[in-house]
Design a protein around this motif. Structure first.
Motif, PDB file in Angstrom:
ATOM      1  N   ILE A  26      70.034 -67.777  61.077  1.00 31.71           N
ATOM      2  CA  ILE A  26      68.873 -68.128  61.482  1.00 31.71           C
ATOM      3  C   ILE A  26      67.913 -68.050  60.259  1.00 31.71           C
ATOM      4  N   ASP A  27      67.211 -68.985  60.025  1.00 28.16           N
ATOM      5  CA  ASP A  27      66.105 -69.030  58.904  1.00 28.16           C
ATOM      6  C   ASP A  27      65.031 -68.748  59.415  1.00 28.16           C
ATOM      7  N   GLU A 117      70.025 -74.319  51.297  1.00 29.45           N
ATOM      8  CA  GLU A 117      69.847 -74.944  49.869  1.00 29.45           C
ATOM      9  C   GLU A 117      68.625 -74.970  49.884  1.00 29.45           C
ATOM     10  N   LEU A 118      67.789 -74.200  48.824  1.00 32.68           N
ATOM     11  CA  LEU A 118      66.437 -74.619  48.573  1.00 32.68           C
ATOM     12  C   LEU A 118      65.935 -75.606  47.425  1.00 32.68           C
ATOM     13  N   THR A 122      61.771 -78.345  50.277  1.00 36.87           N
ATOM     14  CA  THR A 122      62.651 -78.729  51.157  1.00 36.87           C
ATOM     15  C   THR A 122      63.662 -77.748  51.124  1.00 36.87           C
ATOM     16  N   ARG A 123      64.085 -77.512  52.544  1.00 37.32           N
ATOM     17  CA  ARG A 123      65.175 -76.542  52.612  1.00 37.32           C
ATOM     18  C   ARG A 123      66.412 -77.528  53.596  1.00 37.32           C
ATOM     19  N   ARG A 124      67.385 -77.440  52.791  1.00 35.08           N
ATOM     20  CA  ARG A 124      68.598 -78.093  53.375  1.00 35.08           C
ATOM     21  C   ARG A 124      69.633 -77.207  54.096  1.00 35.08           C
ATOM     22  N   ILE A 144      61.132 -79.932  55.655  1.00 32.56           N
ATOM     23  CA  ILE A 144      60.242 -80.113  54.592  1.00 32.56           C
ATOM     24  C   ILE A 144      58.954 -79.735  54.789  1.00 32.56           C
ATOM     25  N   LEU A 145      58.637 -78.605  54.121  1.00 33.84           N
ATOM     26  CA  LEU A 145      57.193 -78.209  54.721  1.00 33.84           C
ATOM     27  C   LEU A 145      55.844 -78.682  53.802  1.00 33.84           C
ATOM     28  N   ASN A 146      54.907 -79.124  54.341  1.00 35.44           N
ATOM     29  CA  ASN A 146      53.870 -79.643  53.642  1.00 35.44           C
ATOM     30  C   ASN A 146      52.985 -78.271  52.821  1.00 35.44           C
TER      31      ASN A 146
END
Length: 147
Positions: A26-27, A117-118, A122-124, A144-146
């Motif tokens: 979990i992230d 992956e950061l 963007t978090r992949r 993808i967080l604004n």
């Protein structure tokens, strides 16, 4: 083949090491009280229906639906999926899920794990579902967080 259940149980929610990889189930993404962004499915490669679980302690809107806990199924997605919300604990939670055809949503079982992956905001996520293998391509997606 790998089953990560015991390793994750012993780690008590922290990442584990497998070969040269750091794995999570979990992230927990730090967010501001008001946040927005979008989800993007990159690919799937599984016999099972693949999904993204997104949850917040607060409220969120995705595709004109309001709530705090969503499953976004990869085969239902066309393009980017915007979201916005408010968080009481300044935390957005993300993990992969799947449906084996039984009508039940599964997560966090057997071979389930994610490589994170950061890249800036963007978090992949490269995800393995319940199959005890190490291919991490059952679903690949981005959050993808604004800012």
């Amino acid at each position: 083949m790998p089953s990560f259940d015991k390793d994750f149980m012993n780690a008590k929610g922290t990442p584990i090491k497998y070969k040269d990889l750091e794995l999570i189930r979990i992230d927990r993404i730090p967010v501001k009280k008001k946040f927005s962004g979008y989800l993007r499915i990159i690919s799937t490669n599984s016999e099972w229906k693949q999904g993204i679980r997104i949850r917040v302690d607060g409220s969120m809107t995705i595709n004109a639906c309001e709530g705090n806990d969503f499953i976004i199924w990869a085969d239902d997605v066309k393009g980017d999926i915007p979201f916005e919300g408010t968080s009481k604990k300044s935390q957005l939670m993300i993990w992969n899920a799947w449906d084996t055809g039984s009508g039940r949503v599964d997560a966090w079982l057997n071979g389930a794990a994610m490589i994170l992956e950061l890249h800036g905001n963007t978090r992949r996520y490269k995800c393995n579902d319940s199959h005890p293998d190490e291919n991490f391509d059952d679903i690949i997606f981005e959050v993808i967080l604004n800012e």
